[in-house]
Design an enzyme around this catalytic site. Structure first.
Site, PDB file in Angstrom:
ATOM      1  N   SER A  13       0.120   2.054  13.069  1.00 30.49           N
ATOM      2  CA  SER A  13       0.621   1.307  14.176  1.00 30.49           C
ATOM      3  C   SER A  13       1.824   0.766  13.785  1.00 30.49           C
ATOM      4  CB  SER A  13      -0.586   0.039  14.102  1.00 30.49           C
ATOM      5  OG  SER A  13      -2.013   0.439  14.447  1.00 30.49           O
ATOM      6  N   LYS A  56       0.923  -1.071   0.082  1.00 33.38           N
ATOM      7  CA  LYS A  56      -0.275  -0.097  -0.102  1.00 33.38           C
ATOM      8  C   LYS A  56       0.967   1.327   0.027  1.00 33.38           C
ATOM      9  CE  LYS A  56      -2.193  -0.358   3.758  1.00 33.38           C
ATOM     10  NZ  LYS A  56      -1.470  -1.473   4.231  1.00 33.38           N
ATOM     11  N   LYS A 110      -2.001   9.370   6.569  1.00 39.89           N
ATOM     12  CA  LYS A 110      -2.145   8.111   7.160  1.00 39.89           C
ATOM     13  C   LYS A 110      -2.838   8.418   8.409  1.00 39.89           C
ATOM     14  CE  LYS A 110      -0.655   3.503   7.759  1.00 39.89           C
ATOM     15  NZ  LYS A 110      -0.476   2.446   6.850  1.00 39.89           N
ATOM     16  N   PRO A 119       5.331  -3.810 -11.068  1.00 39.40           N
ATOM     17  CA  PRO A 119       6.224  -4.605 -11.059  1.00 39.40           C
ATOM     18  C   PRO A 119       7.263  -4.451 -10.036  1.00 39.40           C
ATOM     19  CG  PRO A 119       6.720  -3.446 -12.791  1.00 39.40           C
ATOM     20  CD  PRO A 119       5.656  -3.003 -12.261  1.00 39.40           C
ATOM     21  N   LEU A 158      10.718  -3.313  -8.620  1.00 44.14           N
ATOM     22  CA  LEU A 158      11.435  -2.415  -9.220  1.00 44.14           C
ATOM     23  C   LEU A 158      13.053  -2.451  -8.148  1.00 44.14           C
ATOM     24  CD1 LEU A 158       8.923   0.768  -8.947  1.00 44.14           C
ATOM     25  CD2 LEU A 158       9.589  -0.743 -10.978  1.00 44.14           C
TER      26      LEU A 158
END
Length: 214
Positions: A40, A19, A36, A187, A189
């Site tokens: 946590s 994410k 965000k 993909p 990297l």
């Protein structure tokens, strides 16, 4: 061109599905602010710190978390270990103009409190969701279940972005069965930075794909 005022939420089908890298891709491509709400685990500065290290953003584009919880566990348990319960009012969307990328903590049904799941908060925000999923084995079940949960709650879905080595069949199967567009596959990297993410933004044609959506 994508909507200059686009506001969206990046959710994952699982933990460590990519994410934050996808959020960085979107923040770079859209010129967006990043938020965000619940962090946590604070090792390495948390996800805001990791995104800052990747993109070298000016401070005003990194919005402060509503909660910074020390333990790298589910938010409800991390908060309980610190003797607090997350206040829904503190999770209200920040009043900022321009594009905004919101990254959630973990998957859709992660509890923020024992009586409040992350997907409940998504319904309150009402923002469209970009779902990040693994590209390979196991993604069909996780991704289709996540899309079903979003659909049951009438939460709009921008699409699915796969993360990992390209797979010969999963994108087609997910698009046919999931009822949401598969926007492409990010993909592996060799390096992750502003330059490589900008190149992937172009390669995936996300300006066009996101701009074509309401």
């Amino acid at each position: 061109m994508s909507n200059p005022a686009m506001r969206l939420v990046v959710c994952g089908t699982d933990t460590d599905v990519g994410k934050t890298v996808v959020s960085a891709l979107l923040v770079e491509g859209l010129g967006a602010r990043y938020w965000k709400p619940v962090q946590s685990g604070l090792e390495g500065g948390g996800d805001s710190g990791r995104l800052q290290a990747l993109l070298q953003l000016p401070a005003e584009r990194l919005l402060p978390e509503a909660y910074r919880l020390r333990a790298p566990v589910s938010p409800h348990w991390a908060a309980a270990q610190e003797g607090i319960a997350l206040d829904r009012a503190r999770l209200a969307l920040p009043a900022v103009s321009g594009p905004l990328v919101v990254e959630t903590a973990g998957g859709l049904l992660v509890p923020l409190r024992r009586d409040w799941l992350q997907i409940d908060q998504l319904a309150v925000w009402g923002l469209p969701v970009l779902l990040v999923a693994r590209s390979g084995l196991g993604t069909l079940n996780h991704t289709l279940l996540s899309l079903e949960a979003l659909r049951q709650r009438h939460i709009p879905v921008l699409g699915v972005l796969l993360n990992g080595p390209p797979h010969a069949d999963n994108p087609r199967t997910l698009e046919q069965l999931g009822g949401a567009p598969v926007l492409g596959c990010l993909p592996p990297l060799p390096q992750i930075n502003r330059q490589t993410l900008a190149a992937q933004w172009q390669a995936l044609d996300l300006s066009h794909k996101l701009g074509a959506m309401p």
